[in-house]
Design an enzyme around this catalytic site. Structure first.
Site, PDB file in Angstrom:
ATOM      1  CE  LYS A 109      17.577 -14.869 -18.260  1.00 43.53           C
ATOM      2  NZ  LYS A 109      18.960 -15.246 -18.566  1.00 43.53           N
ATOM      3  N   GLY A 128      25.570 -20.015 -22.532  1.00 44.50           N
ATOM      4  CA  GLY A 128      26.017 -21.260 -21.910  1.00 44.50           C
ATOM      5  C   GLY A 128      27.352 -21.190 -21.193  1.00 44.50           C
TER       6      GLY A 128
END
Length: 466
Positions: free
Chosen positions: A286, A266
């Site tokens: 990714k 985060g």
């Protein structure tokens, strides 16, 4: 020899070292140890072209030629007589070339560039490494051995009272770690060997026989009486010499690109990844995604935020529903991640690829593989994304230390959040790293804010070794 430069004196000394092969037992041993490291690192990669610096009479050259008989080997040395002796040993199998390692004049590109016990003779080794890096193929490697602090310490201690020691002050292993080629992965590792001698005279004769008898600049030879005292102290101390050796192995990235990791979950990795894709017109990958039950996934997010076409965002190897680590998310679905499937994409190799990790370095991928292991495997330089505010110093400096301990090259740090010049300065100084950008907190994340933030980042040409 008044008026002759030290480098020319070194060259002449090696030229006249007729008994080198018989005397240079430690040099032969270190060449073997370096070769074993080269062979291990190249186990899965057959080299086509090899450049050797400081070949001497061919200790390392012989091992390279025997193990890779089909490779083109160019063996070079500053001393013409050394090259001739190497060529007499190996014949036409190897191309001999007289060359100063500090000023290479051969054409790249090479799979391997190596040199055993040549590094310590370079006046500006860092500049040489930066130049040699550009002569490597993508994925190519540099291998060197060199002397470090503590070498000949017994003789230095014996001479201390006379305040005249001709042996150089070699760097510490810790200091040597900062001497590395730009964004290549790798590091230096140390070893120590003890070589016994029958007498001080035998040690000094050894230096002469191997051509390593040129003292440091400004050295004033000991007077006979002082020399005898130093020799007596040396023999009284056991008559042995320590060789402290550092072995360096560095790999150029196999393709253009960076790995984006964070100090925590985060911290804004996906947002910064989108900014990098936008700034560099990069590909995006990714490899492992989780949390798809709660959000559309980072690949789709980056595609939209960076305004990239779908072909520029490569498909993931594994995509999972639960908001857990890749290992736990896969297990929740009764699946396992196959480590062999995690292969770095090779599409458009000259175009930068932004690889985004999952969480931080210690996030599990399988029961034996973590994100940091993937970073080491792929050998891409790393961009660390960190919060700009309170708590970032500890998290960021620990992350940088963990990367360096694994020999990972660090492209730089991006601080995400309210600008904090003090934290920026401390991370840059204590972490010995470049701050690529400070990106202010975005209350709204959109294609516009990504485009604006991307302009704060350096260009790819300013970051890349390619």
């Amino acid at each position: 020899m008044t008026g002759i430069s030290r480098q020319n004196r070194i060259c002449q000394s090696f030229n006249h070292a007729e008994a080198y092969d018989e005397a240079a037992s430690m040099q032969r041993y270190v060449a073997r140890q370096l070769f074993e490291r080269i062979k291990t690192a190249q186990a899965q990669h057959q080299p086509a072209r090899i450049l050797e610096l400081g070949c001497g009479t061919g200790f390392l050259t012989t091992l390279l030629a025997a193990h890779w008989p089909d490779a083109e080997i160019i063996a070079t040395d500053f001393a013409p007589q050394m090259v001739q002796r190497m060529q007499a040993r190996l014949g036409e199998r190897v191309t001999g070339h007289v060359m100063d390692a500090a000023a290479p004049d051969v054409e790249g590109s090479f799979d391997i560039i190596c040199g055993s016990l040549v590094f310590q003779w370079l006046d500006n080794p860092q500049a040489v490494l930066l130049h040699l890096e550009k002569m490597l193929k993508p994925g190519g490697r540099l291998f060197f051995s060199t002397l470090t602090q503590g070498t000949f310490e017994e003789w230095q201690q014996a001479c201390t009272s006379e305040h005249s020691v001709g042996t150089p002050d070699y760097p510490t292993l810790a200091a040597l770690q900062s001497c590395r080629p730009a964004l290549c992965a790798g590091s230096w590792e140390g070893a120590c060997y003890i070589q016994p001698f029958n007498s001080a005279r035998a040690f000094l004769h050894h230096l002469s026989q191997t051509g390593a008898c040129v003292p440091v600049a400004g050295y004033k030879p000991l007077q006979p009486a002082a020399l005898r005292q130093a020799m007596n102290r040396f023999e009284g101390g056991g008559c042995a010499i320590s060789w402290h050796i550092a072995y360096g192995c560095f790999q150029r990235p196999v393709r253009a690109g960076v790995f984006v990791t964070g100090t925590d979950t985060g911290v804004g990795k996906t947002f910064i990844s989108a900014c990098l894709v936008k700034a560099w017109s990069a590909l995006y990958w990714k490899p492992l995604q989780s949390g798809l039950a709660d959000e559309p996934g980072d690949t789709l997010t980056v595609t939209e935020l960076a305004g990239a076409d779908a072909a520029s965002c490569l498909p993931s190897v594994g995509a999972f529903q639960a908001s857990l680590s890749p290992e736990a998310a896969a297990r929740a679905e009764g699946a396992e991640i196959d480590p062999d499937s995690l292969v770095l994409p090779q599409a458009e190799n000259d175009r930068p690829l932004v690889v985004e990790g999952a969480g931080g370095l210690m996030v599990p991928v399988t029961d034996r593989l973590m994100i940091c292991d993937l970073i080491v495997r792929w050998a891409l330089p790393v961009v660390v994304v960190a919060r700009s505010g309170l708590g970032t110093l500890n998290h960021t400096l620990l992350t940088l230390e963990a990367l360096r301990n694994r020999g990972v090259a660090i492209a730089g740090v991006v601080l995400n959040g309210p600008p904090d010049e003090d934290n920026c300065r401390v991370i840059e100084e204590k972490g010995r790293v470049r701050i690529l950008a400070q990106v202010p907190h975005q209350s709204v994340v959109s294609t516009e804010t990504v485009a604006e933030a991307s302009r704060k980042l350096p260009s790819w040409s300013d970051v890349s070794p390619f």
